[in-house]
Design an enzyme around this catalytic site. Structure first.
Site, PDB file in Angstrom:
ATOM      1  N   ARG A 166      -1.550  78.100 117.002  1.00  0.00           N
ATOM      2  CA  ARG A 166      -2.376  76.904 117.429  1.00  0.00           C
ATOM      3  C   ARG A 166      -2.210  76.669 118.929  1.00  0.00           C
ATOM      4  O   ARG A 166      -0.913  76.160 119.260  1.00  0.00           O
ATOM      5  CB  ARG A 166      -1.932  75.757 116.461  1.00  0.00           C
ATOM      6  CG  ARG A 166      -2.794  74.512 116.627  1.00  0.00           C
ATOM      7  CD  ARG A 166      -4.083  74.548 116.424  1.00  0.00           C
ATOM      8  NE  ARG A 166      -4.917  73.266 116.649  1.00  0.00           N
ATOM      9  CZ  ARG A 166      -6.053  72.951 116.366  1.00  0.00           C
ATOM     10  NH1 ARG A 166      -6.795  73.901 115.808  1.00  0.00           N
ATOM     11  NH2 ARG A 166      -6.529  71.874 116.737  1.00  0.00           N
ATOM     12  N   GLN A 189       2.396  67.717 108.758  1.00  0.00           N
ATOM     13  CA  GLN A 189       2.193  67.092 109.985  1.00  0.00           C
ATOM     14  C   GLN A 189       1.862  68.011 111.057  1.00  0.00           C
ATOM     15  O   GLN A 189       0.812  67.927 111.915  1.00  0.00           O
ATOM     16  CB  GLN A 189       3.384  66.235 110.365  1.00  0.00           C
ATOM     17  CG  GLN A 189       3.040  65.280 111.492  1.00  0.00           C
ATOM     18  CD  GLN A 189       2.377  64.017 111.190  1.00  0.00           C
ATOM     19  OE1 GLN A 189       1.868  63.928 110.176  1.00  0.00           O
ATOM     20  NE2 GLN A 189       1.716  63.858 112.409  1.00  0.00           N
ATOM     21  N   GLU A 207      14.423  66.886  85.730  1.00  0.00           N
ATOM     22  CA  GLU A 207      15.789  67.434  85.257  1.00  0.00           C
ATOM     23  C   GLU A 207      16.757  66.713  85.891  1.00  0.00           C
ATOM     24  O   GLU A 207      17.874  67.068  86.814  1.00  0.00           O
ATOM     25  CB  GLU A 207      15.668  68.990  85.823  1.00  0.00           C
ATOM     26  CG  GLU A 207      14.841  69.770  85.081  1.00  0.00           C
ATOM     27  CD  GLU A 207      15.207  71.260  84.946  1.00  0.00           C
ATOM     28  OE1 GLU A 207      16.509  71.620  84.973  1.00  0.00           O
ATOM     29  OE2 GLU A 207      14.300  71.970  84.630  1.00  0.00           O
ATOM     30  N   GLY A 208      16.664  65.244  86.305  1.00  0.00           N
ATOM     31  CA  GLY A 208      17.337  64.359  86.788  1.00  0.00           C
ATOM     32  C   GLY A 208      16.810  63.812  88.127  1.00  0.00           C
ATOM     33  O   GLY A 208      16.893  64.642  89.000  1.00  0.00           O
TER      34      GLY A 208
HETATM   35  N1  CAA Z   1      28.457  68.547  80.647  1.00  0.00           N
HETATM   36  C1  CAA Z   1      29.057  68.393  79.525  1.00  0.00           C
HETATM   37  N2  CAA Z   1      29.547  67.100  79.007  1.00  0.00           N
HETATM   38  C2  CAA Z   1      28.750  65.991  79.846  1.00  0.00           C
HETATM   39  C3  CAA Z   1      28.130  66.120  81.092  1.00  0.00           C
HETATM   40  C4  CAA Z   1      28.122  67.587  81.414  1.00  0.00           C
HETATM   41  N3  CAA Z   1      27.023  67.709  82.521  1.00  0.00           N
HETATM   42  N4  CAA Z   1      27.907  65.036  81.487  1.00  0.00           N
HETATM   43  C5  CAA Z   1      28.535  64.083  80.629  1.00  0.00           C
HETATM   44  N5  CAA Z   1      29.014  64.654  79.587  1.00  0.00           N
HETATM   45  C6  CAA Z   1      29.658  64.197  78.227  1.00  0.00           C
HETATM   46  C7  CAA Z   1      30.759  63.202  78.708  1.00  0.00           C
HETATM   47  O1  CAA Z   1      31.849  63.700  79.155  1.00  0.00           O
HETATM   48  C8  CAA Z   1      30.679  62.178  77.611  1.00  0.00           C
HETATM   49  O2  CAA Z   1      31.518  62.752  76.661  1.00  0.00           O
HETATM   50  P1  CAA Z   1      32.574  61.843  75.967  1.00  0.00           P
HETATM   51  O3  CAA Z   1      31.789  60.925  74.846  1.00  0.00           O
HETATM   52  O4  CAA Z   1      33.467  62.815  75.206  1.00  0.00           O
HETATM   53  O5  CAA Z   1      33.572  61.052  76.909  1.00  0.00           O
HETATM   54  C9  CAA Z   1      29.139  61.927  77.146  1.00  0.00           C
HETATM   55  O6  CAA Z   1      28.694  63.231  77.621  1.00  0.00           O
HETATM   56  C10 CAA Z   1      28.365  60.782  77.635  1.00  0.00           C
HETATM   57  O7  CAA Z   1      28.501  60.953  79.095  1.00  0.00           O
HETATM   58  P2  CAA Z   1      28.086  59.505  80.043  1.00  0.00           P
HETATM   59  O8  CAA Z   1      28.873  58.556  79.343  1.00  0.00           O
HETATM   60  O9  CAA Z   1      28.425  59.801  81.467  1.00  0.00           O
HETATM   61  O10 CAA Z   1      26.769  59.309  79.737  1.00  0.00           O
HETATM   62  P3  CAA Z   1      25.737  58.306  80.216  1.00  0.00           P
HETATM   63  O11 CAA Z   1      24.904  57.706  79.276  1.00  0.00           O
HETATM   64  O12 CAA Z   1      26.379  57.259  81.546  1.00  0.00           O
HETATM   65  O13 CAA Z   1      24.749  59.360  81.062  1.00  0.00           O
HETATM   66  C11 CAA Z   1      23.863  60.623  82.830  1.00  0.00           C
HETATM   67  C12 CAA Z   1      24.922  60.347  82.147  1.00  0.00           C
HETATM   68  C13 CAA Z   1      24.255  61.514  84.049  1.00  0.00           C
HETATM   69  C14 CAA Z   1      22.938  59.492  83.503  1.00  0.00           C
HETATM   70  C15 CAA Z   1      22.802  61.219  81.990  1.00  0.00           C
HETATM   71  O14 CAA Z   1      22.144  60.506  81.053  1.00  0.00           O
HETATM   72  C16 CAA Z   1      21.831  61.977  82.767  1.00  0.00           C
HETATM   73  O15 CAA Z   1      21.915  63.141  83.276  1.00  0.00           O
HETATM   74  N6  CAA Z   1      20.307  61.564  82.630  1.00  0.00           N
HETATM   75  C17 CAA Z   1      19.252  62.412  83.359  1.00  0.00           C
HETATM   76  C18 CAA Z   1      18.633  63.000  82.162  1.00  0.00           C
HETATM   77  C19 CAA Z   1      17.730  63.921  82.548  1.00  0.00           C
HETATM   78  O16 CAA Z   1      18.186  64.860  83.417  1.00  0.00           O
HETATM   79  N7  CAA Z   1      16.322  64.128  82.030  1.00  0.00           N
HETATM   80  C20 CAA Z   1      15.521  65.026  82.795  1.00  0.00           C
HETATM   81  C21 CAA Z   1      14.899  65.574  81.458  1.00  0.00           C
HETATM   82  S1  CAA Z   1      14.573  67.228  81.139  1.00  0.00           S
HETATM   83  C22 CAA Z   1      13.248  67.895  82.154  1.00  0.00           C
HETATM   84  O17 CAA Z   1      12.996  67.070  83.217  1.00  0.00           O
HETATM   85  C23 CAA Z   1      12.615  68.918  81.622  1.00  0.00           C
HETATM   86  C24 CAA Z   1      11.487  69.667  82.167  1.00  0.00           C
HETATM   87  O18 CAA Z   1      10.668  69.951  81.385  1.00  0.00           O
HETATM   88  C25 CAA Z   1      11.636  70.275  83.583  1.00  0.00           C
END
Ligand code: CAA
Length: 386
Positions: A269, A341, A368-369
């Site tokens: 361009r 842009q 996925e978060g």
């Molecule tokens: N691996 C293994 N265990 C895990 C972990 C991991 N990555 N993360 C947390 N845990 C465990 C913790 O150790 C804890 O275990 P204990 O009870 O034994 O202590 C338990 O899980 C609870 O953990 P938290 O207290 O940290 O949980 P929280 O409620 O504070 O949530 C969060 C943490 C990171 C916010 C989580 O809820 C999260 O990742 N949320 C986002 C959800 C998400 O990504 N959704 C996407 C939907 S799927 C999608 O998009 C699909 C599609 O079609 C493309």
């Protein structure tokens, strides 16, 4: 440190690139425009081994490693983000979850047909009122006297929901236990009690099908529980760690496509008698695009390497996956923005794919978060604080 890929890794990369450029790139705009699911392409991708790359051959997959998965995902995403979304959910959220937590019999029954591309898999965690706060789910699985479960409730934003044969579902079995009261199930979408709700009209990745799903007294046997009862939240989080590497790869592929198109356009361009790539303002953008692209690429490969190490030696790779996903998705948004842009009016026009890249990039910062959740995961893991 060795930056070279193995012959197997280069081979799946070449297979994916060839299919992506010959079969996906020429039809991507049309499928996006119609919002049509590219079923024939996805079936062919299954035959090429792209729908279950890390699944062992005994369960219908290609039996390859996590780096191979990243390399193949980048190639598919560079041609079309929607195809790579379907591929990513099938490979990581569905197959990876069952491989890690399913029994041999469950893998034979539910992984083999999905990894080989005969049917499509999905993952159901999100609900209309709970996305980031996944433990706030309301979908209930009530245990019956014979050990089976009755499932009732709704899930939303289910990628491949309209076409999936099997779904990895997360439901509350003991609500009073919070995160420890969630259980994972395998769902057969042909069974009574399963229904599909509204299909989402989306800004981007329009060729990937997304819908709500509903359960009304769906009956799941005890043999359809994945992992242990109450272990569902940890399964979901572990599966999402792997899924986030898939989304990072998708963002890298998309960024690369936008970047390469921009290099060509900036050479061809002309404005004010020169190629626009010779202007310092364009050069600064190109240099920053290149830095963000390379950083995203290397962080995504590091996350795949960390996942491979965790599989072989134990441990988690949550931080590496979150760092890769956050960096690559925010870079994709920035790179596609700059690409539009630099292309000016042509970037805004549907005659070129730049506007599609720009629309598609946004979802990588959400599903996925979200970016906010990735920052939370990284900071919690780094500080040990909550
Ligand atoms: N691996 C293994 N265990 C895990 C972990 C991991 N990555 N993360 C947390 N845990 C465990 C913790 O150790 C804890 O275990 P204990 O009870 O034994 O202590 C338990 O899980 C609870 O953990 P938290 O207290 O940290 O949980 P929280 O409620 O504070 O949530 C969060 C943490 C990171 C916010 C989580 O809820 C999260 O990742 N949320 C986002 C959800 C998400 O990504 N959704 C996407 C939907 S799927 C999608 O998009 C699909 C599609 O079609 C493309």
């Amino acid at each position: 440190m060795d930056f070279r890929f193995t012959e197997d890794q280069l081979s799946i990369q070449a297979i994916a690139r060839d299919f992506a450029q010959k079969r996906i790139a020429p039809v991507a705009a049309e499928f996006d425009h119609k919002g049509e699911f590219p079923l024939a392409n996805i079936q062919e991708m299954g035959q090429l081994g792209l729908m279950g790359i890390e699944v062992p051959t005994e369960y219908g997959g290609a039996g390859m490693d996590s780096i191979s998965y990243v390399l193949a995902m980048i190639e598919i995403a560079a041609a079309d983000c929607a195809h790579s979304t379907i591929m990513s959910v099938n490979n990581t959220l569905y197959c990876n979850g069952l491989l890690k937590f399913g029994t041999h019999e469950q893998k034979l029954a539910y992984v083999a047909p999905i990894a080989s591309g005969q049917a499509i898999g999905a993952f159901a965690l999100t609900e209309p009122q709970s996305g980031s706060d996944a433990t706030a789910m309301r979908c209930r699985a009530t245990k019956q006297a014979d050990g089976s479960f009755l499932i009732n409730g709704k899930k939303s934003w289910i990628t491949s929901g309209p076409v999936a044969k099997y779904i990895l579902l997360f439901a509350m079995t003991e609500p009073e236990k919070g995160a420890r009261g969630i259980t994972a199930f395998i769902i057969d979408t042909d069974r009574a009690g399963f229904g599909r709700g509204k299909t989402e009209p989306k800004l981007g990745i329009r060729a990937s099908a997304t819908c709500e799903i509903e359960f009304a007294d769906y009956h799941a046997s005890a043999a359809e529980v994945i992992g242990q009862e109450g272990e569902g939240f940890k399964i979901a989080m572990g599966v999402l760690d792997a899924g986030r590497i898939g989304i990072a790869s998708q963002a890298v592929g998309l960024s690369r496509a936008a970047y390469e198109a921009t290099i060509v356009y900036s050479q061809e361009r002309k404005a004010f008698g020169q190629s626009i790539g010779s202007f310092q303002m364009t050069q600064a953008k190109i240099a920053d695009m290149k830095c963000k692209l390379d950083a995203s690429h290397l962080l995504t490969l590091r996350a795949a390497w960390a996942k491979q190490q965790a599989q072989e030696h134990g441990g988690r790779f949550s931080t590496e996956a979150a760092v890769a996903k956050l960096t690559a998705s925010e870079s994709a948004m920035w790179i596609t923005h700059q690409a539009v842009q630099i292309h000016g009016g042509m970037g805004y026009s549907k005659e070129m794919p730049l506007e599609r890249y720009f629309r598609d990039a946004k979802i990588t910062e959400i599903y996925e978060g979200t970016s906010e959740i990735q920052r939370m995961v990284i900071a919690r893991n780094e500080t040990g604080l909550r």
